[in-house]
Design an enzyme around this catalytic site. Structure first.
Site, PDB file in Angstrom:
ATOM      1  N   ASP A  12       0.816  -1.225   0.000  1.00  0.00           N
ATOM      2  CA  ASP A  12       0.000   0.000   0.000  1.00  0.00           C
ATOM      3  C   ASP A  12       0.843   1.266   0.000  1.00  0.00           C
ATOM      4  OD1 ASP A  12      -2.225  -1.709   0.266  1.00  0.00           O
ATOM      5  OD2 ASP A  12      -1.923  -1.752   2.428  1.00  0.00           O
ATOM      6  N   HIS A  40      -4.255  -2.405  -6.045  1.00  0.00           N
ATOM      7  CA  HIS A  40      -3.634  -1.102  -6.267  1.00  0.00           C
ATOM      8  C   HIS A  40      -4.753  -0.130  -6.571  1.00  0.00           C
ATOM      9  CE1 HIS A  40       0.258  -2.943  -6.602  1.00  0.00           C
ATOM     10  NE2 HIS A  40      -0.181  -3.740  -7.542  1.00  0.00           N
TER      11      HIS A  40
HETATM   12  P1  GDP Z   1      -0.244   0.065  -3.808  1.00  0.00           P
HETATM   13  O1  GDP Z   1      -0.820  -1.259  -3.511  1.00  0.00           O
HETATM   14  O2  GDP Z   1       1.190   0.168  -3.406  1.00  0.00           O
HETATM   15  O3  GDP Z   1      -0.458   0.489  -5.217  1.00  0.00           O
HETATM   16  O4  GDP Z   1      -0.980   1.130  -2.898  1.00  0.00           O
HETATM   17  P2  GDP Z   1      -2.562   1.371  -2.686  1.00  0.00           P
HETATM   18  O5  GDP Z   1      -3.200   1.612  -3.966  1.00  0.00           O
HETATM   19  O6  GDP Z   1      -3.125   0.315  -1.839  1.00  0.00           O
HETATM   20  O7  GDP Z   1      -2.531   2.653  -1.752  1.00  0.00           O
HETATM   21  C1  GDP Z   1      -2.095   3.852  -2.153  1.00  0.00           C
HETATM   22  C2  GDP Z   1      -3.219   4.855  -1.949  1.00  0.00           C
HETATM   23  O8  GDP Z   1      -2.658   6.119  -1.850  1.00  0.00           O
HETATM   24  C3  GDP Z   1      -4.181   4.918  -3.105  1.00  0.00           C
HETATM   25  O9  GDP Z   1      -5.457   5.272  -2.630  1.00  0.00           O
HETATM   26  C4  GDP Z   1      -3.600   6.021  -3.983  1.00  0.00           C
HETATM   27  O10 GDP Z   1      -4.573   6.676  -4.788  1.00  0.00           O
HETATM   28  C5  GDP Z   1      -3.078   6.938  -2.932  1.00  0.00           C
HETATM   29  N1  GDP Z   1      -1.889   7.690  -3.289  1.00  0.00           N
HETATM   30  C6  GDP Z   1      -0.800   7.294  -4.001  1.00  0.00           C
HETATM   31  N2  GDP Z   1       0.135   8.264  -3.991  1.00  0.00           N
HETATM   32  C7  GDP Z   1      -0.376   9.281  -3.263  1.00  0.00           C
HETATM   33  C8  GDP Z   1       0.124  10.560  -2.873  1.00  0.00           C
HETATM   34  O11 GDP Z   1       1.242  10.955  -3.170  1.00  0.00           O
HETATM   35  N3  GDP Z   1      -0.713  11.321  -2.087  1.00  0.00           N
HETATM   36  C9  GDP Z   1      -1.947  10.911  -1.696  1.00  0.00           C
HETATM   37  N4  GDP Z   1      -2.681  11.718  -0.933  1.00  0.00           N
HETATM   38  N5  GDP Z   1      -2.450   9.713  -2.036  1.00  0.00           N
HETATM   39  C10 GDP Z   1      -1.666   8.916  -2.812  1.00  0.00           C
END
Ligand code: GDP
Length: 427
Positions: A12, A40
């Protein structure tokens, strides 16, 4: 050229966003491990999506998405996911599925549930997607490869053998309904029909693509600390989350992976049980959870509230090292803008001694966080595009983390969108 995008922590970290962003310049995006157990979240011109099996590059017309041999392939979930993005206006993606990928069977999901039930309070907090039973079977050599779907005679014989072993457990350990070989054959034949248009020798395809100079991204699921060898065993996932495994799970030469972009979140979150040294609780945790990510820190697949904590230098330094990091993408930094002061976990105290080396699980369980407090920047940094334009305390936070983890932070993500990124060139 092959680049990998992987996680430094418990998952995440925002790998989906970084992959979606980098896929603009990529030809092929490959998922090389894991299954539909984690997700994701991606925000782009088409809206907000939670992907579970598809690589995060599926939103571009110019990319090919590959499900590599290392993935736990749940065919109905994959097809549903393709359908759901197409229904929302995304052009039908070009998808290739490895003929050597193995399939998550409906009984893997049942065994996952039965085992969690049996363990009761001592369970591993499985997402019950069948991932652990799937990988157990793969390595016990009783899994089903996609290629086997195309030899019906051999398949029928194998199904009978598998029912025999599974039914012993179902009858005597779990006291649940038994498997019937005709039903399993039917299930497999349905899978065959669904997956046939996508099946390919993806390793050979990637070999040709590498020779032709294509730009290839490997997309990891979860993060270093969930790796079965190097993570917080046994509270880990069942396939390797490391960039090195990208070579195996995609079927490419390891020396072709040129850049390893390790995604590291500006604070910590984790799902499921297991040691989490910098964890915070109560109102402090609730506030960070509410403000975190894009709309709160809740699992993309399960909706479960994530456990929250301060940035953990010890875990992240280790997480980056074990990935073989060339570049760190430091994400979700914008979320911390509300804090007057930001605690950072700079060491672990174990039996009266402070260490910055991440220990194996038995010692990890005893670790207490050593915190250092940095001043906050108290403003919204979304929309900033140049490093120099970030508030001084924000830059100091980044530079402090960079120095302590010992790997260059070359990208800073300050929002969920594709354009919310600050590059630090020359690092
Ligand atoms: P992954 O599994 O590593 O892709 O991560 P997730 O999708 O589970 O969690 C990342 C969350 O953070 C998602 O809701 C993204 O839209 C959000 N996100 C990613 N980068 C950023 C950022 O720089 N700022 C903010 N506020 N949200 C972000």
């Amino acid at each position: 050229m092959v680049n990998a995008i992987v996680g430094a922590n418990w998952g995440d970290e925002g790998k989906g966003k970084i992959t979606d962003m980098m896929a603009k310049e990529a030809d092929i995006i490959v998922r090389f491990q894991g299954g539909a157990n984690a997700g994701h979240t991606i925000v782009n011109d088409y809206g907000k999506f939670a992907l579970h099996t598809l690589p995060s590059g599926v939103f571009y017309k110019h990319t090919t998405s590959i499900i590599g041999n290392g993935v736990a392939l749940n065919i109905p979930v994959l097809l549903k996911e393709i359908q759901s993005i197409v229904e929302r206006g995304v052009p039908k993606p070009k998808i290739l599925v490895s003929d050597r990928a193995q399939m998550v069977m409906s009984y893997h999901i049942l065994f996952d549930q039965y085992e969690e039930e049996r363990l009761g309070g001592k369970s591993f907090g499985s997402t019950k997607s069948g991932i652990a039973p799937f990988y157990s079977d793969k390595y016990a050599k009783i899994g089903f490869q996609v290629s086997e779907l195309f030899d019906e005679e051999a398949l029928k014989e194998k199904v009978v053998r598998i029912c025999e072993t599974k039914n012993v457990l179902l009858e005597h350990l779990y006291h649940k309904p038994l498997l019937k070989s005709e039903e399993l054959i039917k299930e497999l034949m349905e899978y065959k029909e669904m997956i046939a248009p996508y099946v390919c020798d993806t390793s050979a395809y990637l070999w040709e693509a590498i020779k032709a100079g294509k730009n290839i991204l490997l997309e990891g699921q979860l993060g270093s600390l969930k790796d079965p060898d190097h993570g917080i065993y046994p509270m880990v996932t069942s396939s390797s989350t490391l960039a090195a495994y990208g070579a195996i799970g995609a079927g490419i030469p390891p020396y072709e992976i040129k850049k390893i972009i390790t995604v590291c979140k500006a604070y910590s979150s984790a799902v499921g049980a297991g040691a989490f040294v910098s964890e915070i609780f109560g109102e402090e945790a609730d506030e960070l959870r509410r403000r975190g990510g894009d709309g709160g820190e809740y699992g993309a697949t399960t909706g479960r509230p994530r456990r929250m904590g301060w940035f953990d230098i010890v875990a992240s330094k280790y997480g980056c090292r074990i990935q073989g990091t060339t570049d760190v993408a430091f994400t979700v930094l914008d979320v911390l803008g509300y804090l007057d002061e930001i605690p950072v976990c700079v060491g672990y105290e174990i039996d009266g001694e402070v260490t910055t080396e991440f220990p194996a699980t038995v010692k990890l369980e005893k670790a207490k966080p050593v915190l250092q407090v940095l001043p906050g920047w108290k403003c919204d940094i979304r929309g900033i595009r140049k490093y120099e334009d970030l508030p001084e305390n924000c830059r100091k936070y980044i530079e402090f983390v960079e120095e302590k983890i010992g790997f260059p932070i070359t990208m800073i993500s300050n929002g969920p969108g594709r354009e919310d990124i600050i590059y630090r060139n020359g690092r």
